[in-house]
Design a protein around this motif. Structure first.
Motif, mmCIF file in Angstrom:
data_model
loop_
_atom_site.group_PDB
_atom_site.id
_atom_site.type_symbol
_atom_site.label_atom_id
_atom_site.label_comp_id
_atom_site.label_asym_id
_atom_site.label_seq_id
_atom_site.Cartn_x
_atom_site.Cartn_y
_atom_site.Cartn_z
ATOM 1 N N MET A 38 10.376 10.398 -0.312
ATOM 2 C CA MET A 38 9.712 9.242 0.296
ATOM 3 C C MET A 38 10.322 7.926 -0.178
ATOM 4 O O MET A 38 10.367 6.963 0.575
ATOM 5 N N ARG A 39 10.793 7.864 -1.424
ATOM 6 C CA ARG A 39 11.474 6.658 -1.904
ATOM 7 C C ARG A 39 12.734 6.409 -1.068
ATOM 8 O O ARG A 39 12.986 5.293 -0.618
ATOM 9 N N ALA A 42 11.692 5.261 2.449
ATOM 10 C CA ALA A 42 11.235 3.867 2.455
ATOM 11 C C ALA A 42 12.411 2.906 2.326
ATOM 12 O O ALA A 42 12.483 1.899 3.043
ATOM 13 N N VAL A 63 6.669 2.772 -3.865
ATOM 14 C CA VAL A 63 6.464 4.046 -3.168
ATOM 15 C C VAL A 63 6.564 5.206 -4.155
ATOM 16 O O VAL A 63 5.736 6.124 -4.139
ATOM 17 N N LEU A 81 3.086 8.643 3.903
ATOM 18 C CA LEU A 81 3.539 7.270 3.695
ATOM 19 C C LEU A 81 3.628 6.602 5.056
ATOM 20 O O LEU A 81 4.282 7.110 5.963
ATOM 21 N N LEU A 83 4.649 2.906 6.703
ATOM 22 C CA LEU A 83 5.272 1.609 6.464
ATOM 23 C C LEU A 83 5.144 0.756 7.715
ATOM 24 O O LEU A 83 5.251 1.269 8.830
ATOM 25 N N ALA A 92 3.018 -0.909 2.688
ATOM 26 C CA ALA A 92 3.233 0.506 2.380
ATOM 27 C C ALA A 92 1.866 1.098 2.067
ATOM 28 O O ALA A 92 1.155 0.587 1.210
ATOM 29 N N VAL A 94 0.010 4.761 1.094
ATOM 30 C CA VAL A 94 0.168 6.148 0.683
ATOM 31 C C VAL A 94 -1.213 6.784 0.757
ATOM 32 O O VAL A 94 -2.164 6.295 0.140
#
Length: 175
Positions: A38-39, A42, A63, A81, A83, A92, A94
């Motif tokens: 997910m990082r 993003a 994130v 997630l 965005l 963002a 979560v």
């Protein structure tokens, strides 16, 4: 990370009637690999939307922290997630569908005196303009907002009161 454990996240667009903005959504199994995937997702979306490097870095850190908390503490089988970027704000969110549970705290390293866990939400607050936790009977949603001025692609990073950073040289030991 296990190859094929997660299909590549696919960004989704908002509803055509929404105000002009960018939207992306990624849902993954709550596994130890989810924060990393997910990082990267993003960061890729923020770069695609033309956001400044410092905004991309802050988003990646936030994130990672929020998804890690969801994976470690919620017991949820999935983490989502969402965005969105538009009108000077990057958001963002979560979301998990679990209930809070305490995870074991790793032991401190010998002589370092600093805990290895417990500072994530403080980091999130330091990098965002607004942070909101919504706890319901169906899970938790953590919202993190970042200001993104129209000329964000050329703006220097905002000053951080009380936070001093220095670049680490390749031969410096990790502290």
């Amino acid at each position: 990370m296990t190859t094929g454990a997660h299909p590549p996240p696919v960004p989704t667009r908002g509803h055509p009637a929404d105000p002009p903005s960018e939207h992306a959504l990624c849902t993954l199994a709550s596994t130890p690999e989810a924060p990393t995937v997910m990082r990267r997702f993003a960061g890729a979306m923020a770069r695609r939307w033309g956001l400044a490097g410092h905004t991309c870095e802050s988003l990646a850190l936030v994130v990672t922290e929020l998804v890690t908390n969801a994976v470690r503490h919620s017991g949820s089988p999935v983490v989502t997630l969402r965005l969105s970027s538009g009108e000077g704000t990057l958001r963002a969110e979560v979301h998990d569908i679990g209930r809070w549970r305490h995870a074991p705290v790793p032991a401190q390293g010998p002589g370092d005196g600093y805990p290895r866990c417990g500072r994530g939400l403080a980091l999130v607050r330091a990098h965002t303009t607004r942070t909101v936790a919504r706890l319901t009977t169906t899970g938790t949603t953590m919202l993190a907002e970042f200001a993104t001025p129209p000329d964000d692609a050329h703006a220097p990073p905002p000053p951080r009161t009380g936070l001093v950073t220095t670049p680490r040289r390749p031969h410096d030991p990790l502290v």
